[in-house]
Design a protein around this motif. Structure first.
Motif, short mmCIF file in Angstrom:
data_model
loop_
_atom_site.label_atom_id
_atom_site.label_comp_id
_atom_site.label_asym_id
_atom_site.label_seq_id
_atom_site.Cartn_x
_atom_site.Cartn_y
_atom_site.Cartn_z
N HIS A 80 82.52 30.31 64.96
CA HIS A 80 81.22 30.48 64.29
C HIS A 80 80.11 30.43 65.33
O HIS A 80 80.23 29.77 66.36
CB HIS A 80 80.98 29.36 63.27
N VAL A 81 79.02 31.13 65.04
CA VAL A 81 77.81 31.05 65.83
C VAL A 81 76.73 30.43 64.94
O VAL A 81 76.24 31.07 64.00
CB VAL A 81 77.35 32.43 66.34
N TYR A 82 76.42 29.16 65.20
CA TYR A 82 75.49 28.42 64.37
C TYR A 82 74.14 28.24 65.08
O TYR A 82 74.07 28.14 66.31
CB TYR A 82 76.03 27.02 64.07
N THR A 83 73.09 28.18 64.26
CA THR A 83 71.77 27.81 64.74
C THR A 83 71.30 26.60 63.95
O THR A 83 71.48 26.54 62.73
CB THR A 83 70.77 28.96 64.58
N GLY A 84 70.72 25.64 64.66
CA GLY A 84 70.24 24.44 63.99
C GLY A 84 69.46 23.57 64.95
O GLY A 84 69.03 24.01 66.02
N ALA A 85 69.27 22.32 64.55
CA ALA A 85 68.56 21.34 65.37
C ALA A 85 69.57 20.39 66.00
O ALA A 85 70.54 19.99 65.36
CB ALA A 85 67.56 20.55 64.53
N ALA A 142 71.83 27.85 59.88
CA ALA A 142 72.00 29.30 59.87
C ALA A 142 73.24 29.68 60.65
O ALA A 142 73.69 28.94 61.54
CB ALA A 142 70.77 30.00 60.47
N GLU A 143 73.81 30.83 60.34
CA GLU A 143 74.97 31.35 61.05
C GLU A 143 74.77 32.83 61.33
O GLU A 143 74.25 33.57 60.48
CB GLU A 143 76.26 31.14 60.24
N THR A 144 75.18 33.25 62.52
CA THR A 144 75.11 34.65 62.90
C THR A 144 76.43 35.33 62.59
O THR A 144 77.48 34.93 63.10
CB THR A 144 74.77 34.81 64.38
N ILE A 145 76.39 36.33 61.72
CA ILE A 145 77.57 37.09 61.33
C ILE A 145 77.26 38.57 61.50
O ILE A 145 76.24 39.06 61.01
CB ILE A 145 77.97 36.80 59.87
N ASN A 146 78.12 39.27 62.25
CA ASN A 146 77.91 40.70 62.52
C ASN A 146 76.53 40.96 63.11
O ASN A 146 75.86 41.94 62.76
CB ASN A 146 78.11 41.52 61.25
N GLY A 147 76.10 40.04 63.98
CA GLY A 147 74.84 40.24 64.69
C GLY A 147 73.60 39.82 63.96
O GLY A 147 72.50 39.88 64.53
N ALA A 148 73.72 39.39 62.70
CA ALA A 148 72.55 39.01 61.92
C ALA A 148 72.63 37.53 61.56
O ALA A 148 73.65 37.05 61.07
CB ALA A 148 72.45 39.84 60.65
N SER A 149 71.54 36.82 61.80
CA SER A 149 71.47 35.40 61.46
C SER A 149 70.96 35.23 60.03
O SER A 149 69.99 35.88 59.63
CB SER A 149 70.53 34.66 62.42
N ALA A 150 71.65 34.39 59.26
CA ALA A 150 71.26 34.15 57.87
C ALA A 150 71.54 32.70 57.53
O ALA A 150 72.29 31.99 58.21
CB ALA A 150 72.02 35.07 56.93
N ALA A 151 70.91 32.22 56.46
CA ALA A 151 71.13 30.86 56.00
C ALA A 151 72.61 30.63 55.71
O ALA A 151 73.34 31.55 55.33
CB ALA A 151 70.29 30.59 54.76
#
Length: 330
Positions: A80-85, A142-151
């Motif tokens: 997974h590619v995650y975005t967060g704090a 958020a997670e990046t799936i197929n190049g797009a980051s979404a909640a």
């Protein structure tokens, strides 16, 4: 005993708190077809400046971190590619309360992450501190799936704590709703210092024991090189596992709520989460050393806790008198 001195008191500056006016969601990956989660409230309590409920917007206002993580799960390997704090940053933003009279007091604390289904996982503060374990845990939104980051989807989110480097995904707590910071408890008492000749292994174990040098040397030996020093001793995980860690089969991954308190003869103590050690999760090569560079330990006692992958040596406990396994209260 060798440890980091002058560790600062972790309390968030008031002006930073003003920037985030606080107002009052189990593990593994979810189904990507699930709808996005729409609400989030994260309770942060325990040994913090003030109990706080963070909104998603407040968490998103912290510096964003994007990380790629891989781990095993019941459905197979996941990446997974995650975005967060950063979990460490978030806790320090709220303010970790430490006692300046206790040396490296933050290393005697831990944080429990709990999901909306009451599934939980524990992290030692030394494990997540950038000065020590520096594991890079984050509260992802958020997670990046197929190049797009979404909640995050409703299966995993709106919030999920990550455990980068863990072999399996048990400590990826989905639907994260609560973080609790606590000071470790231990029945061991020590003060005054002095060179030790034995230590007690106790706590939530089927076979507590007393170890001296001969007893340690009778166990399978391991070596770990840290900088210019090569330590010989026993695997900490093997020592605990052989003693029979008493988990509750009724609680999913109950081991993930356990920690170890290491105490030195001067009363200095630090915490290691059992998940850090378990080959199924953190798989860290921590050890109880009895020799360095081929010679017995001297002023550091006959046995010393060594945490090879920590950046600084604050969790190296010399002159060991006790290792105690504890299940964090529910």
């Amino acid at each position: 005993m060798r440890s980091l001195t002058g560790l600062k008191r972790f309390a968030a500056p008031l002006f930073l708190l003003a920037l985030l006016p606080f107002v009052a969601a189990s593990c593994g990956g979810g189904d990507d077809s699930s709808p996005p989660a729409t609400q989030a409230s994260l309770s942060v309590s325990g040994d913090v400046t003030a109990q706080t409920n963070l909104t998603l917007a407040q968490i998103q206002a912290l510096p964003a971190v994007t990380q790629t993580v891989s781990f095993g799960s019941g459905s197979g390997p996941q990446t997974h590619v995650y975005t967060g704090a950063s979990l460490w940053t978030l806790l320090n933003q709220v303010g970790i309360v430490t006692n300046p009279a206790v040396k490296n007091d933050v290393l005697g604390k831990y944080v429990v992450a709990t999901g909306s289904d009451n599934y939980r996982a524990l992290f030692a503060m030394g494990e997540i501190s950038p000065d020590f374990g520096n594991r890079g845990n984050e509260v992802a939104y958020a997670e990046t799936i197929n190049g797009a980051s979404a909640a995050l989807t409703s299966t995993d989110g709106p919030l999920r704590v990550t455990a980068p480097g863990d072999v399996k995904g048990g400590r990826y707590v989905s639907n994260l709703v609560k973080l609790e910071v606590h000071t470790a408890t231990s029945t061991a008492t020590a003060s005054g210092g002095g060179v030790t000749a034995q230590f007690q292994l106790s706590g939530a174990l089927a076979h507590p024991a007393t170890y001296d040098l001969a007893a340690l040397q009778a166990l399978p030996a391991v070596t770990r090189t840290v900088g210019t020093s090569t330590y010989t001793g026993v695997s900490l995980w093997s020592l605990l596992d052989a003693a029979g860690i008493q988990t509750n089969a009724a609680n999913k991954n109950d081991l993930l709520g356990f920690y170890l308190v290491a105490t030195g003869s001067d009363g200095y103590r630090t915490v290691v989460s059992l998940a850090e050690l378990s080959p199924d999760f953190g798989n860290q090569p921590d050890m109880v050393a009895y020799a360095m560079n081929g010679a017995p330990l001297t002023s550091t006692g006959f046995a010393r806790l060594v945490i090879p992958n920590d950046g600084k040596a604050g969790r190296y406990v010399s002159n060991l008198v006790a290792l105690e396994v504890v299940s964090a209260p529910r």
